[in-house]
Design a protein around this motif. Structure first.
Motif, mmCIF file in Angstrom:
data_model
loop_
_atom_site.group_PDB
_atom_site.id
_atom_site.type_symbol
_atom_site.label_atom_id
_atom_site.label_comp_id
_atom_site.label_asym_id
_atom_site.label_seq_id
_atom_site.Cartn_x
_atom_site.Cartn_y
_atom_site.Cartn_z
ATOM 1 N N VAL A 113 22.285 4.652 -30.499
ATOM 2 C CA VAL A 113 22.066 3.389 -29.805
ATOM 3 C C VAL A 113 22.271 3.655 -28.316
ATOM 4 O O VAL A 113 23.252 4.303 -27.933
ATOM 5 C CB VAL A 113 23.045 2.298 -30.291
ATOM 6 N N VAL A 114 21.330 3.195 -27.491
ATOM 7 C CA VAL A 114 21.470 3.324 -26.039
ATOM 8 C C VAL A 114 21.579 1.917 -25.456
ATOM 9 O O VAL A 114 20.702 1.082 -25.692
ATOM 10 C CB VAL A 114 20.255 4.047 -25.412
ATOM 11 N N VAL A 115 22.671 1.649 -24.741
ATOM 12 C CA VAL A 115 22.860 0.355 -24.091
ATOM 13 C C VAL A 115 22.699 0.597 -22.596
ATOM 14 O O VAL A 115 23.539 1.273 -21.987
ATOM 15 C CB VAL A 115 24.263 -0.222 -24.386
ATOM 16 N N GLU A 135 16.472 9.082 -33.900
ATOM 17 C CA GLU A 135 16.055 7.690 -34.098
ATOM 18 C C GLU A 135 16.850 6.871 -33.077
ATOM 19 O O GLU A 135 18.082 6.890 -33.097
ATOM 20 C CB GLU A 135 16.404 7.252 -35.523
ATOM 21 N N VAL A 136 16.151 6.202 -32.164
ATOM 22 C CA VAL A 136 16.843 5.569 -31.042
ATOM 23 C C VAL A 136 16.619 4.060 -31.025
ATOM 24 O O VAL A 136 15.486 3.592 -31.130
ATOM 25 C CB VAL A 136 16.361 6.149 -29.687
ATOM 26 N N HIS A 137 17.710 3.324 -30.908
ATOM 27 C CA HIS A 137 17.660 1.861 -30.779
ATOM 28 C C HIS A 137 18.162 1.505 -29.387
ATOM 29 O O HIS A 137 19.265 1.889 -29.012
ATOM 30 C CB HIS A 137 18.548 1.208 -31.838
ATOM 31 N N MET A 138 17.338 0.776 -28.655
ATOM 32 C CA MET A 138 17.691 0.425 -27.269
ATOM 33 C C MET A 138 18.225 -0.997 -27.216
ATOM 34 O O MET A 138 17.630 -1.914 -27.792
ATOM 35 C CB MET A 138 16.416 0.538 -26.428
ATOM 36 N N VAL A 139 19.347 -1.175 -26.511
ATOM 37 C CA VAL A 139 19.851 -2.511 -26.206
ATOM 38 C C VAL A 139 19.682 -2.691 -24.699
ATOM 39 O O VAL A 139 20.273 -1.935 -23.916
ATOM 40 C CB VAL A 139 21.341 -2.672 -26.600
ATOM 41 N N GLY A 140 18.865 -3.674 -24.277
ATOM 42 C CA GLY A 140 18.610 -3.844 -22.854
ATOM 43 C C GLY A 140 17.865 -5.132 -22.610
ATOM 44 O O GLY A 140 17.846 -6.020 -23.468
ATOM 45 N N ALA A 141 17.251 -5.234 -21.431
ATOM 46 C CA ALA A 141 16.511 -6.454 -21.099
ATOM 47 C C ALA A 141 15.433 -6.153 -20.070
ATOM 48 O O ALA A 141 15.618 -5.299 -19.187
ATOM 49 C CB ALA A 141 17.462 -7.517 -20.546
ATOM 50 N N VAL A 142 14.311 -6.859 -20.212
ATOM 51 C CA VAL A 142 13.257 -6.833 -19.197
ATOM 52 C C VAL A 142 12.934 -8.273 -18.832
ATOM 53 O O VAL A 142 13.314 -9.208 -19.548
ATOM 54 C CB VAL A 142 11.974 -6.116 -19.703
ATOM 55 N N GLY A 143 12.201 -8.451 -17.724
ATOM 56 C CA GLY A 143 11.816 -9.795 -17.300
ATOM 57 C C GLY A 143 10.511 -10.217 -17.942
ATOM 58 O O GLY A 143 9.907 -9.472 -18.721
ATOM 59 N N ASP A 144 10.051 -11.443 -17.584
ATOM 60 C CA ASP A 144 8.749 -11.895 -18.107
ATOM 61 C C ASP A 144 7.672 -11.723 -17.035
ATOM 62 O O ASP A 144 6.675 -12.424 -17.020
ATOM 63 C CB ASP A 144 8.827 -13.341 -18.616
ATOM 64 N N ASP A 145 7.895 -10.763 -16.120
ATOM 65 C CA ASP A 145 6.905 -10.462 -15.074
ATOM 66 C C ASP A 145 5.899 -9.425 -15.595
ATOM 67 O O ASP A 145 5.919 -9.067 -16.778
ATOM 68 C CB ASP A 145 7.614 -9.942 -13.814
ATOM 69 N N ALA A 146 5.054 -8.941 -14.706
ATOM 70 C CA ALA A 146 3.997 -8.006 -15.105
ATOM 71 C C ALA A 146 4.553 -6.667 -15.611
ATOM 72 O O ALA A 146 3.849 -5.919 -16.284
ATOM 73 C CB ALA A 146 3.065 -7.749 -13.909
ATOM 74 N N PHE A 147 5.821 -6.356 -15.290
ATOM 75 C CA PHE A 147 6.373 -5.059 -15.687
ATOM 76 C C PHE A 147 7.036 -5.061 -17.066
ATOM 77 O O PHE A 147 7.203 -4.017 -17.691
ATOM 78 C CB PHE A 147 7.415 -4.576 -14.664
ATOM 79 N N GLY A 148 7.467 -6.253 -17.515
ATOM 80 C CA GLY A 148 8.285 -6.325 -18.731
ATOM 81 C C GLY A 148 7.614 -5.683 -19.939
ATOM 82 O O GLY A 148 8.191 -4.809 -20.598
ATOM 83 N N VAL A 195 10.943 4.603 -29.528
ATOM 84 C CA VAL A 195 12.224 3.896 -29.364
ATOM 85 C C VAL A 195 12.092 2.479 -29.936
ATOM 86 O O VAL A 195 11.102 1.790 -29.677
ATOM 87 C CB VAL A 195 12.617 3.826 -27.867
ATOM 88 N N ASP A 196 13.082 2.057 -30.716
ATOM 89 C CA ASP A 196 13.104 0.704 -31.272
ATOM 90 C C ASP A 196 13.583 -0.275 -30.187
ATOM 91 O O ASP A 196 14.642 -0.067 -29.592
ATOM 92 C CB ASP A 196 14.050 0.668 -32.479
ATOM 93 N N VAL A 197 12.783 -1.333 -29.933
ATOM 94 C CA VAL A 197 13.125 -2.267 -28.842
ATOM 95 C C VAL A 197 13.485 -3.660 -29.372
ATOM 96 O O VAL A 197 13.430 -4.636 -28.632
ATOM 97 C CB VAL A 197 11.980 -2.357 -27.796
ATOM 98 N N LYS A 198 13.877 -3.717 -30.655
ATOM 99 C CA LYS A 198 14.221 -5.024 -31.237
ATOM 100 C C LYS A 198 15.369 -5.689 -30.465
ATOM 101 O O LYS A 198 15.439 -6.917 -30.373
ATOM 102 C CB LYS A 198 14.617 -4.825 -32.709
ATOM 103 N N HIS A 199 16.252 -4.888 -29.909
ATOM 104 C CA HIS A 199 17.392 -5.447 -29.169
ATOM 105 C C HIS A 199 17.178 -5.432 -27.650
ATOM 106 O O HIS A 199 18.140 -5.497 -26.885
ATOM 107 C CB HIS A 199 18.675 -4.707 -29.548
ATOM 108 N N ALA A 249 25.240 4.199 -36.506
ATOM 109 C CA ALA A 249 24.817 5.188 -35.508
ATOM 110 C C ALA A 249 25.746 6.403 -35.518
ATOM 111 O O ALA A 249 26.924 6.303 -35.854
ATOM 112 C CB ALA A 249 24.802 4.554 -34.127
ATOM 113 N N ASP A 250 25.187 7.569 -35.144
ATOM 114 C CA ASP A 250 26.001 8.773 -34.982
ATOM 115 C C ASP A 250 26.697 8.767 -33.630
ATOM 116 O O ASP A 250 27.748 9.374 -33.460
ATOM 117 C CB ASP A 250 25.118 10.016 -35.093
#
Ligand code: ADP
Length: 294
Positions: free
Chosen positions: A5-7, A54-67, A79-83, A131-132
């Motif tokens: 897991v990557v936060v 197997e990588v699960h990402m915890v993070g955030a993006v905006g609702d702009d053109a880059f998100g 990378v799993d982006v469910k979180h 997670a390991d």
């Protein structure tokens, strides 16, 4: 397969090459522009996925053109982006970089990265429990870093804290941390020590095990006893951007093989990353790491 897991942060780096830096109020014609996906969290997630985790990402993006493109790029690497939260009416993290004559000027706007909450870490409890290892850096709110350290400790999952950008942290937070991975400058700040103090003495004073990176010289590590040295691998350095991120990712991916082996593989992976342009461009696949180690 190692599960991580990557936060952490996800950024769009906006790079302009200019003949010189503009004066205040001046408009200047630039020479070139590129946008590159970055952020320490996103970079470490991609490096780990490329190394086969197997990588699960915890993070955030905006609702702009880059998100969306930022998320799509992570998904494309597996990378799993469910979180990864999409924050409404908020910009994605950006770094506006002007490069001129080998120097740069950078303005970072954390944007959605500043909205990664401790609750998001709690929501990821199920994946974290299996997670390991967990990787976290400090481009996100400090209370979210703390929540990650506490949950990892509670679940007996090793948390690797990459303390960049560095700030002083309470000793009891460090005691919850399995490994910190600073450079010398970051370790001094983290411990509230003099910048001039010898790095080995800083390592001995750390309340948790340390893996200290030293550029082309490789890395030092200490779990107790005396600091041990892992030599860097000799490569033709082209661009060191992302070396630290590749190092952290590889350390997490190979940690289950024991610290000395993980540090050796991390040095090899990071050395390969400096042979190619761009933070993510140089991140290696396992076969390349094996070839360098052979
Ligand atoms: P940071 O940029 O975070 O301070 P470093 O520059 O120490 O990180 O790089 C991280 C790791 O990348 C080092 O420990 C080393 O293993 C590897 N590395 C960096 N630069 C080189 C280089 N020129 N040659 C070989 N390995 C390198």
């Amino acid at each position: 397969m190692t599960r991580l897991v990557v936060v952490g942060s996800i950024n769009m780096d906006l790079v302009t090459v200019a003949p010189r830096f503009p004066a205040p109020g001046e408009t200047l014609l630039g020479e070139r522009f590129v946008s590159v996906h970055g952020g320490k969290g996103g970079n470490q997630a991609v490096a780990a996925a490329r190394l086969g985790a197997e990588v699960h990402m915890v993070g955030a993006v905006g609702d702009d053109a880059f998100g969306q493109p930022l998320c799509d790029a992570l998904v494309a690497e597996g990378v799993d982006v469910k979180h990864v939260a999409r924050i409404e009416n908020f910009s994605s993290g950006t770094a506006s970089i002007t490069v001129s004559g080998g120097e740069n000027q950078i303005v970072v706007v954390p944007g959605a990265n500043a909205r990664i909450t401790p609750a998001q870490v709690s929501d990821a409890r199920r994946v974290m429990a299996c997670a390991d290892a967990v990787l976290v850096q400090m481009e996100i709110p400090i209370e979210t870093v703390e929540a990650t350290l506490r949950l990892g400790h509670e679940l007996h999952v090793p948390v690797i804290l990459n303390p960049a950008p560095a700030q002083r942290l309470p000793t009891d937070w460090l005691q919850l941390t399995r490994y910190i991975t600073p450079n010398q400058h970051e370790l001094a700040i983290l411990l509230g020590a003099e910048a001039s103090e010898d790095f080995r003495s800083l390592m001995r004073r750390s309340p948790c095990p340390v893996v200290l990176t030293r550029g082309a010289e490789g890395a030092w590590f200490r779990e107790g006893g005396e600091p041990q040295h892992q030599e860097g691998f000799h490569v033709e350095a082209v661009d060191s951007t992302g070396a630290g991120d590749t190092f952290n990712a590889a350390l997490a991916v190979f940690l289950h093989e024991g610290l000395p082996i993980a540090v050796r593989k991390a040095c090899a992976a990071a050395a390969l990353s400096v042979t190619r342009l761009g933070a993510r461009g140089g991140m290696p696949h396992p076969a390349e790491v094996d070839a360098l180690l052979a």
